[in-house]
Scaffold this motif. Sequence first.
Motif, PDB file in Angstrom:
ATOM      1  N   THR A  77      77.601  71.386  23.961  1.00 47.49           N
ATOM      2  CA  THR A  77      76.375  72.024  24.532  1.00 47.49           C
ATOM      3  C   THR A  77      75.237  71.664  23.900  1.00 47.49           C
ATOM      4  O   THR A  77      75.257  71.023  22.800  1.00 47.49           O
ATOM      5  N   GLU A  78      74.066  71.875  24.485  1.00 48.78           N
ATOM      6  CA  GLU A  78      72.801  71.442  23.887  1.00 48.78           C
ATOM      7  C   GLU A  78      72.392  72.437  22.830  1.00 48.78           C
ATOM      8  O   GLU A  78      72.382  73.510  22.810  1.00 48.78           O
ATOM      9  N   ARG A 107      73.446  74.472  27.579  1.00 50.58           N
ATOM     10  CA  ARG A 107      73.744  73.401  28.877  1.00 50.58           C
ATOM     11  C   ARG A 107      74.429  72.544  28.394  1.00 50.58           C
ATOM     12  O   ARG A 107      74.462  71.779  27.293  1.00 50.58           O
ATOM     13  N   ASP A 121      74.497  67.613  31.884  1.00 51.04           N
ATOM     14  CA  ASP A 121      73.168  67.533  31.966  1.00 51.04           C
ATOM     15  C   ASP A 121      73.083  65.978  32.285  1.00 51.04           C
ATOM     16  O   ASP A 121      72.138  65.245  33.051  1.00 51.04           O
ATOM     17  N   ARG A 122      73.773  65.123  31.548  1.00 54.82           N
ATOM     18  CA  ARG A 122      73.887  63.470  31.833  1.00 54.82           C
ATOM     19  C   ARG A 122      74.236  63.387  33.194  1.00 54.82           C
ATOM     20  O   ARG A 122      73.669  62.399  33.886  1.00 54.82           O
ATOM     21  N   GLN A 176      71.120  64.036  35.595  1.00 52.80           N
ATOM     22  CA  GLN A 176      70.180  62.902  35.215  1.00 52.80           C
ATOM     23  C   GLN A 176      70.435  61.740  35.852  1.00 52.80           C
ATOM     24  O   GLN A 176      69.430  61.103  36.245  1.00 52.80           O
ATOM     25  N   TRP A 197      81.399  75.602  32.734  1.00 47.22           N
ATOM     26  CA  TRP A 197      80.136  74.838  33.381  1.00 47.22           C
ATOM     27  C   TRP A 197      79.393  75.972  34.235  1.00 47.22           C
ATOM     28  O   TRP A 197      78.355  76.065  34.587  1.00 47.22           O
ATOM     29  N   ASP A 238      71.283  79.148  33.852  1.00 42.99           N
ATOM     30  CA  ASP A 238      70.437  77.971  33.855  1.00 42.99           C
ATOM     31  C   ASP A 238      70.375  77.277  35.087  1.00 42.99           C
ATOM     32  O   ASP A 238      71.145  76.773  35.715  1.00 42.99           O
ATOM     33  N   GLN A 265      68.489  74.549  36.111  1.00 44.91           N
ATOM     34  CA  GLN A 265      68.575  73.259  36.115  1.00 44.91           C
ATOM     35  C   GLN A 265      70.423  72.933  35.906  1.00 44.91           C
ATOM     36  O   GLN A 265      70.633  71.990  36.736  1.00 44.91           O
ATOM     37  N   ALA A 266      71.149  73.547  35.112  1.00 45.81           N
ATOM     38  CA  ALA A 266      72.400  73.393  35.329  1.00 45.81           C
ATOM     39  C   ALA A 266      73.036  73.750  36.539  1.00 45.81           C
ATOM     40  O   ALA A 266      73.975  73.220  36.864  1.00 45.81           O
ATOM     41  N   HIS A 278      72.508  70.700  38.851  1.00 51.35           N
ATOM     42  CA  HIS A 278      73.503  69.459  38.618  1.00 51.35           C
ATOM     43  C   HIS A 278      74.857  69.756  38.855  1.00 51.35           C
ATOM     44  O   HIS A 278      75.540  69.065  39.398  1.00 51.35           O
TER      45      HIS A 278
END
Length: 731
Positions: free
Chosen positions: A620-621, A628, A633-634, A637, A672, A679, A681-682, A685
Amino acid sequence: MSGEGKARPREAPAEGDLPAETEGERPPEPSEDDGAADRPQEAWAALRDLEHHTPRAMGFGAGVRIGGGVLGGINHGIGGGSFHGEVHVGTTHVHYQLGSRSAANSSGEIPSTALDELADRFADPGPAFADLIARLRDERVLVLAGPHSAGRRTAALMLLHRLDATPVHAIARDTPLGELVPEQEGDRSGRARGHLLCDPVIDAKKPLREAELLALRNRLAERDAYAVITVGLRAHLEDVEAQSWQPPPPSAILDAHLRMLPDHHDKAELLALPMVTGFLARDHQPRETAEFASVLVQYVTGRAAQEEVEGFSLLKLEDQVREWFEQDDAALHLREKAFLIALAAFDEGPYALTAEVSDGLYARLQKTADSRQQAAVPVFGTHIEKRLQLARAHRYAAEEHTEWGPVHQMKAAYRDERAAFILLREVWTGHPSARPALVQWLQDLSKDGRPLVRTRAASTAAVLAYTDLPSAMALVIEPWASSRHFGPRSVAVSALALAHSISTPNVPRILDTWCDSRTPHLRWVAIRTHGLIGPERPVETLAALRAAARHDELDASTVPDDRVGQDEAQLNEVLAESVELLLLSRAQDQVFLELLRTLRHDRNAFDLAVGGFLGACGRTEGDEPGGRPLLLDRYGQSAPAEVTANHIARLWHAALGDRAHRPRALGVLRQWVRAADRDVQAERHLTLLLSDLADSEQEWRRIGHLLRTTLGEDSAPLSVASRLLAAISHP
């Protein structure tokens, strides 16, 4: 894996050869128990330790600047003269030879003309110097204290010159203080005279006493004379107040010495040259700056090459390092030499830690020097600032990474970041008698429980390997790599990775050979190291890892039968972790391509790819437990246009579709989902990914079941699960 790179016998290693791996010939095994070292450290944690604790000049993943080149870069290294100092400057310096140590050991009269010439190029430090003049005028005798090569002798001569106490009589350092000014009739000329005594021979049994100075002051007053006595930072004084000498900055000294520049040359333009500003940015002594001024004048008058000016700074640093270790213990104690070495290994580390480990090295060195003598380490009495001043280092406050987060520490570092490399090279190659103690010390550090200490043991070994690969491999790195404990093996991994990052030759060849080894410990080290250095050659690295995964023959003569299965499991685990590191590296896109290209080659290749992928999915970040996921995340994006999103989805399909990997894959996917609950944003995704994965009736049902049964940390249903379910359409 080819047979290229097989080792020659150990008896006659050539540079770049590998240590022997013959039956019955194993590197020595550390005798002490490593305790917690039997639990292997995760590859991701090992990478973080390298990033957090590697010396500044060897920043893992970054370039190392030595001289004008970049250490660890593709086109620049520390060879080719820039690091090794293959620069010869043939100049003479009349003015600052007055301050040399050779002059301090002799006696005689210094002519007034020589002093006048020195005064023309003297950089006046300002009010502090005026205070010293006033004090000398009042008290007749002055004790001036400061580090060697700080311009103390020149300052003393200028103090006497300002009082017109010339000519000056320089006194041999072994002259008793009572004989400094003999009892005789005064100077009939009526002119004051000066006396200079540099670094008198004094010790704890025979210190410089106040009574002696008072008697000397009376004799000087009778003769209308003055005397200046210079002492080092650790001089033995009894009731004597020494005045501290701080030289002016190098820029002021250089400016003063450039008064000799011919009139038609612009001094300001010369001082603005990069090679001049680069020199001034370093921590140079007054005598070095004065010598540099001479070289600079010769350069502008066409009598010296530009390379001589550019290489002068490094040349002087090398001279200083050699000077430290050529001095006998009376001039520089063995304990302080041990501190210099420890500071090179722990540059920019906590001062207290550096001092602690340096005492361990001192005990080892003392045993080498005289095995009958017990190394006595003073518990108190060490003056930190004087010690660092002697080492041309400084102390500062900064944060240090720990396993519990950053903490505030008082650190110590050489003022010149090149000093650590040059010092370690000088000790290893210039003083081979120190090798046994240094090797034993590094073995001690490799067993320490602190990640910083273990990493610095590895970085030190990496510098030694760059300097002398065969010896460093045979004496330090291979014994670590062959250990039955994970702790020393992990240090060997870090050492090889850092050695490669600073352009040490043949490291990939060593790893390729060890990957094909029948010794599981060496294979473990090679596989882990491949994961750390693989981003620069991902295709070759993955080929080596696949070959290692297929290598299931273990040397029964070195591995007990009851450990064969355990070794196989450990090797499979470290193989997957190395792929995990590659997937999270800067070579990520190329690694995805290579894994998918070879995914169906054989079962070993499949397990390697999927196992490494699932490990990477768990990262994770910021390494935060609820952070995340990096690969999620990759994916977000790059979706839906880039091929990377497709590669991630294909590997997820492979993991979920395989019976052996499916339970772990579902567990990671649940993580996940929980991350998406925290999150937004997660969540976006993951919505895209799950829609991509649910492309068949079977996968749609499997993902639906996972979402309905995934609970939060409090065992309550997740609100994000219903939103994800609603977003996934039936195939």
